[in-house]
Design a protein around this motif. Structure first.
Motif, short mmCIF file in Angstrom:
data_model
loop_
_atom_site.label_atom_id
_atom_site.label_comp_id
_atom_site.label_asym_id
_atom_site.label_seq_id
_atom_site.Cartn_x
_atom_site.Cartn_y
_atom_site.Cartn_z
N SER A 1 0.81 -1.22 0.00
CA SER A 1 0.00 0.00 0.00
C SER A 1 0.84 1.27 0.00
O SER A 1 0.33 2.35 -0.28
CB SER A 1 -0.97 0.01 1.18
OG SER A 1 -0.27 -0.08 2.41
N GLY A 2 2.14 1.15 0.27
CA GLY A 2 3.02 2.31 0.20
C GLY A 2 3.06 2.92 -1.20
O GLY A 2 3.40 4.08 -1.37
N GLN A 3 2.67 2.13 -2.19
CA GLN A 3 2.57 2.62 -3.57
C GLN A 3 1.52 3.73 -3.70
O GLN A 3 1.51 4.46 -4.69
CB GLN A 3 2.22 1.48 -4.53
CG GLN A 3 3.28 0.42 -4.64
CD GLN A 3 4.42 0.83 -5.55
OE1 GLN A 3 4.29 1.69 -6.40
NE2 GLN A 3 5.58 0.22 -5.34
N MET A 4 0.66 3.84 -2.70
CA MET A 4 -0.38 4.88 -2.71
C MET A 4 0.16 6.25 -2.28
O MET A 4 -0.54 7.24 -2.36
CB MET A 4 -1.54 4.47 -1.79
CG MET A 4 -2.21 3.16 -2.17
SD MET A 4 -3.01 3.23 -3.78
CE MET A 4 -4.35 4.33 -3.40
N MET A 5 1.41 6.28 -1.82
CA MET A 5 2.00 7.54 -1.40
C MET A 5 2.26 8.44 -2.59
O MET A 5 2.63 7.98 -3.67
CB MET A 5 3.33 7.29 -0.66
CG MET A 5 3.21 6.64 0.68
SD MET A 5 2.33 7.61 1.92
CE MET A 5 3.46 8.98 2.19
N ASP A 6 2.06 9.73 -2.39
CA ASP A 6 2.37 10.72 -3.40
C ASP A 6 3.89 10.74 -3.61
O ASP A 6 4.65 10.80 -2.63
CB ASP A 6 1.86 12.08 -2.94
CG ASP A 6 1.97 13.14 -4.00
OD1 ASP A 6 3.10 13.63 -4.22
OD2 ASP A 6 0.94 13.49 -4.60
N LEU A 7 4.33 10.70 -4.83
CA LEU A 7 5.75 10.68 -5.16
C LEU A 7 6.48 11.89 -4.57
O LEU A 7 7.61 11.77 -4.06
CB LEU A 7 5.92 10.66 -6.68
CG LEU A 7 7.33 10.64 -7.23
CD1 LEU A 7 8.07 9.39 -6.81
CD2 LEU A 7 7.29 10.75 -8.75
N LYS A 8 5.84 13.05 -4.57
CA LYS A 8 6.49 14.27 -4.11
C LYS A 8 6.91 14.18 -2.64
O LYS A 8 8.01 14.62 -2.28
CB LYS A 8 5.57 15.47 -4.31
CG LYS A 8 6.19 16.78 -3.89
CD LYS A 8 5.24 17.95 -4.12
CE LYS A 8 5.87 19.23 -3.59
NZ LYS A 8 4.96 20.36 -3.68
N ILE A 9 6.07 13.63 -1.79
CA ILE A 9 6.41 13.58 -0.37
C ILE A 9 7.62 12.67 -0.12
O ILE A 9 8.49 12.97 0.69
CB ILE A 9 5.21 13.19 0.53
CG1 ILE A 9 5.53 13.48 2.00
CG2 ILE A 9 4.81 11.76 0.32
CD1 ILE A 9 4.34 13.34 2.92
N ILE A 10 7.72 11.58 -0.88
CA ILE A 10 8.86 10.69 -0.71
C ILE A 10 10.13 11.36 -1.23
O ILE A 10 11.19 11.27 -0.61
CB ILE A 10 8.62 9.33 -1.40
CG1 ILE A 10 7.36 8.65 -0.84
CG2 ILE A 10 9.84 8.41 -1.20
CD1 ILE A 10 6.97 7.37 -1.53
N GLY B 1 3.00 5.78 7.38
CA GLY B 1 2.93 6.38 6.04
C GLY B 1 1.49 6.35 5.57
O GLY B 1 0.60 6.92 6.19
N TYR B 2 1.28 5.62 4.47
CA TYR B 2 -0.09 5.46 3.98
C TYR B 2 -0.89 4.67 5.01
O TYR B 2 -0.37 3.75 5.65
CB TYR B 2 -0.10 4.72 2.64
CG TYR B 2 -1.49 4.50 2.13
CD1 TYR B 2 -2.19 5.54 1.55
CD2 TYR B 2 -2.12 3.28 2.29
CE1 TYR B 2 -3.50 5.35 1.12
CE2 TYR B 2 -3.42 3.08 1.86
CZ TYR B 2 -4.11 4.13 1.28
OH TYR B 2 -5.40 3.96 0.87
#
Length: 124
Positions: free
Chosen positions: A18-27, A46-47
């Protein structure tokens, strides 16, 4: 893709991947902050799925549910954060542009949720 983080670091504990649901910008921002900080930054949350958010007492409408927030710490358990490390980590987070920050004893919450007021700091 990132120097210090992987998507799985941001997984909700109840849903692998589910970490794939994170917005790329925040990472990407966290990756830059980690380089400035110079020491490990651990993702303690995280998510979050709705179920996990409810389990941990997260607020409805939490930015974690949108993949726009993370809680970070200087240790993987998110127990009491060292005050010097808190200061240095906050410096790094500000340096990369985080402007929504919550400070707790064991973690620092950061988010990039543009639907919420910017330039705020709160405590838990």
């Amino acid at each position: 893709m990132f120097n210090y983080f992987e998507y799985e670091h941001f997984d909700s504990p109840d849903v692998q991947g589910s970490g794939q649901m994170m917005d790329l910008k925040i990472i990407q921002m966290l990756d830059k902050a980690r380089a400035i900080y110079g020491k490990p930054i651990y993702i303690t949350s995280g998510y979050r799925t709705e179920a996990h958010n409810e389990k941990v007492g997260g607020v409805s409408g939490s930015s974690h549910l949108k993949g726009l927030a993370a809680d970070v710490s200087d240790n993987p358990r998110g127990t009491k954060i060292d005050s010097r490390n808190r200061f240095l980590m906050l410096q790094a987070l500000f340096a990369v542009g985080f402007d929504r920050i919550g400070v707790g004893n064991g973690f620092i919450h950061i988010d990039i949720d543009t639907s919420k007021k910017p330039d705020v700091i709160w405590t838990y």
